[in-house]
Design a protein around this motif. Structure first.
Motif, PDB file in Angstrom:
ATOM      1  N   LYS A  33       0.839  -1.185   0.000  1.00  0.00           N
ATOM      2  CA  LYS A  33       0.000   0.000   0.000  1.00  0.00           C
ATOM      3  C   LYS A  33       0.882   1.246   0.000  1.00  0.00           C
ATOM      4  N   VAL A  35       2.600   4.506   1.028  1.00  0.00           N
ATOM      5  CA  VAL A  35       2.891   5.034   2.359  1.00  0.00           C
ATOM      6  C   VAL A  35       3.115   6.535   2.261  1.00  0.00           C
ATOM      7  N   ASP A  36       2.482   7.244   3.153  1.00  0.00           N
ATOM      8  CA  ASP A  36       2.652   8.692   3.211  1.00  0.00           C
ATOM      9  C   ASP A  36       3.900   8.992   4.036  1.00  0.00           C
ATOM     10  N   LEU A  37       5.073   8.946   3.358  1.00  0.00           N
ATOM     11  CA  LEU A  37       6.324   9.120   4.088  1.00  0.00           C
ATOM     12  C   LEU A  37       6.448  10.503   4.733  1.00  0.00           C
ATOM     13  N   LEU A  40       4.293  10.421   7.764  1.00  0.00           N
ATOM     14  CA  LEU A  40       4.866   9.526   8.769  1.00  0.00           C
ATOM     15  C   LEU A  40       6.061  10.170   9.459  1.00  0.00           C
TER      16      LEU A  40
END
Length: 233
Positions: A33, A35-37, A40
């Motif tokens: 999926k 990922v909103d780095l 995060l």
């Protein structure tokens, strides 16, 4: 015909490898999926010990990568010294004597040392850090070298070895210590995270500067004379 038949096993292995690789990439692409780095990173920045997101990534969240990069840099420095044509990296015969360069040194070197210190200090909460500070510090050493200022720490011995390996050794020591105390490799205790990062950045600055400077002084010297202006060839 016999030659074509002999290539069939190798061709079949290559096709099987490419097919397996393509299938693995496809599976990764459809199962992972997004990922909103940035999000995060923003949520966990307070736990990193620093306020600069770049420093947080390089020396905390992805510190394993940085440790390996420093290891590669140290190996490159050692390799450069080992193949140097000069017996001493601080060979007096390779110094130049230029009055203009000497005059510039008196102004530039103190400013560059101050800039390196600022970049190191600023790295915790704004752009800067060990790599930038180390590069500026190495540039100061290059100016000193070109201007004929003696640098005894470049002579083969304990100072040179210590300078090259100090950053990687301290970085690795922190990683092993954190693992031995029940944590993960390179997982800093939250209450000591900022202190450890500042210590690591300080020693990394010295080692990065030493490696870059050692690579510069160990580079082969081009003794070829420049052609005169208007001359043939």
């Amino acid at each position: 015909m016999k030659r074509d038949l002999a290539l069939l096993p190798a061709t079949a292995i290559c096709l099987a490898f490419v097919s397996g690789l393509a299938y693995s990439i496809w599976q990764i692409a459809i199962t992972i999926k997004p990922v909103d780095l940035p999000g995060l990173l923003g949520k966990n920045l307070d736990q990193s010990g620093v306020e600069n997101p770049v420093t947080a990534v390089l020396l905390n969240f992805r510190s394993y990568d940085t440790l390996l990069e420093i290891g590669v840099l140290v190996i490159a420095g050692i390799a450069g010294i080992s193949v140097a044509r000069t017996s001493s990296l601080e060979d007096p015969e390779l110094r130049t004597s230029d009055t203009l360069l000497y005059a510039l040194q008196r102004w530039l070197i103190p400013l560059m040392l101050l800039l390196a210190g600022y970049l190191l200090w600023a790295g915790s909460d704004r752009p800067g850090g060990a790599f930038q500070a180390g590069a500026v510090l190495a540039a100061s050493g290059v100016l000193m070298r070109l201007g004929g200022i003696p640098m005894d720490f470049l002579r083969p011995g304990i100072m040179l070895r210590l300078g090259l390996s100090l950053g990687f050794a301290v970085f690795l020591l922190v990683a092993v210590t954190s693992a031995l105390h029940g944590g993960e490799f390179l997982a800093y205790p939250p209450e000591l995270a900022k202190t450890l990062i500042v210590v690591i950045e300080t020693v990394l600055t010295l080692s990065i500067a030493m490696v870059l400077l050692a690579l510069f002084v160990s580079a082969p010297v081009n003794n070829a004379e420049e052609p005169e202006e208007g001359g043939s060839g």
